[in-house]
Design a protein around this motif. Structure first.
Motif, short mmCIF file in Angstrom:
data_model
loop_
_atom_site.label_atom_id
_atom_site.label_comp_id
_atom_site.label_asym_id
_atom_site.label_seq_id
_atom_site.Cartn_x
_atom_site.Cartn_y
_atom_site.Cartn_z
N LEU A 260 -63.37 -0.06 3.53
CA LEU A 260 -61.95 -0.22 3.84
C LEU A 260 -61.72 -1.37 4.81
O LEU A 260 -60.69 -2.05 4.75
N GLU B 115 -59.22 -4.41 3.93
CA GLU B 115 -58.14 -4.85 4.83
C GLU B 115 -58.25 -6.34 5.12
O GLU B 115 -57.27 -7.08 5.03
N LEU C 74 -55.00 -0.26 1.10
CA LEU C 74 -55.57 0.77 1.98
C LEU C 74 -55.11 2.16 1.58
O LEU C 74 -55.87 3.12 1.64
N LYS D 26 -56.92 2.74 10.38
CA LYS D 26 -56.16 1.67 9.74
C LYS D 26 -55.51 0.75 10.78
O LYS D 26 -55.36 -0.45 10.56
N SER E 239 -63.52 -5.97 8.89
CA SER E 239 -62.19 -6.54 8.69
C SER E 239 -62.07 -7.93 9.30
O SER E 239 -61.50 -8.84 8.68
#
Length: 273
Positions: free
Chosen positions: A12, A16, A30, A48, A226
């Motif tokens: 994830l 992102e 997401l 997140k 990320s």
């Protein structure tokens, strides 16, 4: 720490970083990715926030020279003062509308099927905009007027609907309002800084009660993934737009959205919010 959870954080985080500044909706990816990986618990809400912060810090690092220049001249340089003013004007529509509708949007629209619909609609809009001929009258951010910044700001506010894409809305809006492709993309990057910092701080405030120290390894993995992915994505996008339009992203949105809706209709995937 559960290795499966760390793997989900890694995936994830990469998602992102890669999608935040592309016109394909990082929030939408997401939501869909979290549902597919079965990572939709309370921890995921804070996670997140963390990986979104990493993505915006990556842009700050890449554009650190301009940011340093702006900070250094903010008290005495009219050019830098005007630049910050343009960002604040562009930021205001999303700030005001976000405070008004944030809770409602998160309650009713943050689900994979809504995102899939927005991806498809947004994809067709990009195709339509790219087939129109817009003659740019603004070839650098410093040439923008206050009204140009405000118009792009209202375009950015459309991205409160998950699946729309903040970068897609600002870049496409910029093209419609007379910005060159390079200028629209750069202004989108700069406008992301106050917008995403504000959204991150607001989300941290709203979710402060569920922050836990034991979640730090998961957040750290997602943050690093990320940050690195966002730097690579931004560099690639800047190179890409010098010779290409955004048609490929439009078709990606449409195909991806159709796949999500098809899997839901056929019962192949049980999508959850």
């Amino acid at each position: 720490m559960d290795p499966i959870l760390l793997l989900k954080a890694l995936i994830l985080g990469v998602v992102e970083g890669l999608t935040e500044f592309l016109p394909i909706s990082s929030t939408g990816h997401l939501i869909i990715g979290g549902s597919l990986l079965d990572y939709t618990n309370e921890q995921s809400k804070v996670f997140k926030i963390v990986i979104q912060l990493a993505a915006i810090l990556a842009v700050c690092w890449l554009y650190r020279e301009r940011i340093t220049q702006v900070a250094g001249g903010l008290r005495s340089d009219p050019v830098q003062q005007r630049f910050v003013g343009l960002l604040m004007v562009g930021f205001m529509p999303a700030a005001v509308l976000g405070l008004m509708f944030h809770s409602t949007i998160k309650t009713y629209l943050f689900n994979p099927l809504t995102v899939a619909g927005a991806l498809i609609v947004g994809g067709f809009l990009i195709l339509y905009i790219e087939r129109k001929v817009y003659q740019p009258r603004i070839n650098s951010v410093d040439e923008m007027r206050w009204s140009d910044a405000l118009k792009v700001g209202f375009a950015q506010a459309l991205a409160m609907f998950p699946g729309t894409s903040r970068s897609g809305a600002t870049i496409m809006g910029g093209l419609i309002f007379g910005l060159s492709r390079k200028t629209a993309t750069e202004f989108s990057f700069f406008l992301a800084i106050p917008t995403m910092f504000a959204a991150t701080l607001y989300d941290v405030y709203k979710n402060w009660a569920i922050l836990r120290l034991e979640d730090l390894p998961v957040f750290a993995v997602g943050f690093v993934a990320s940050f690195i992915a966002a730097m690579l994505s931004v560099k690639a996008l800047v190179r890409y737009i010098s010779n290409h339009d955004f048609t490929v992203f439009a078709w990606y949105r449409i195909v991806f959205g159709v796949i999500v809706l098809l899997t839901a209709q056929m019962g192949w995937v049980e999508w959850t919010a």
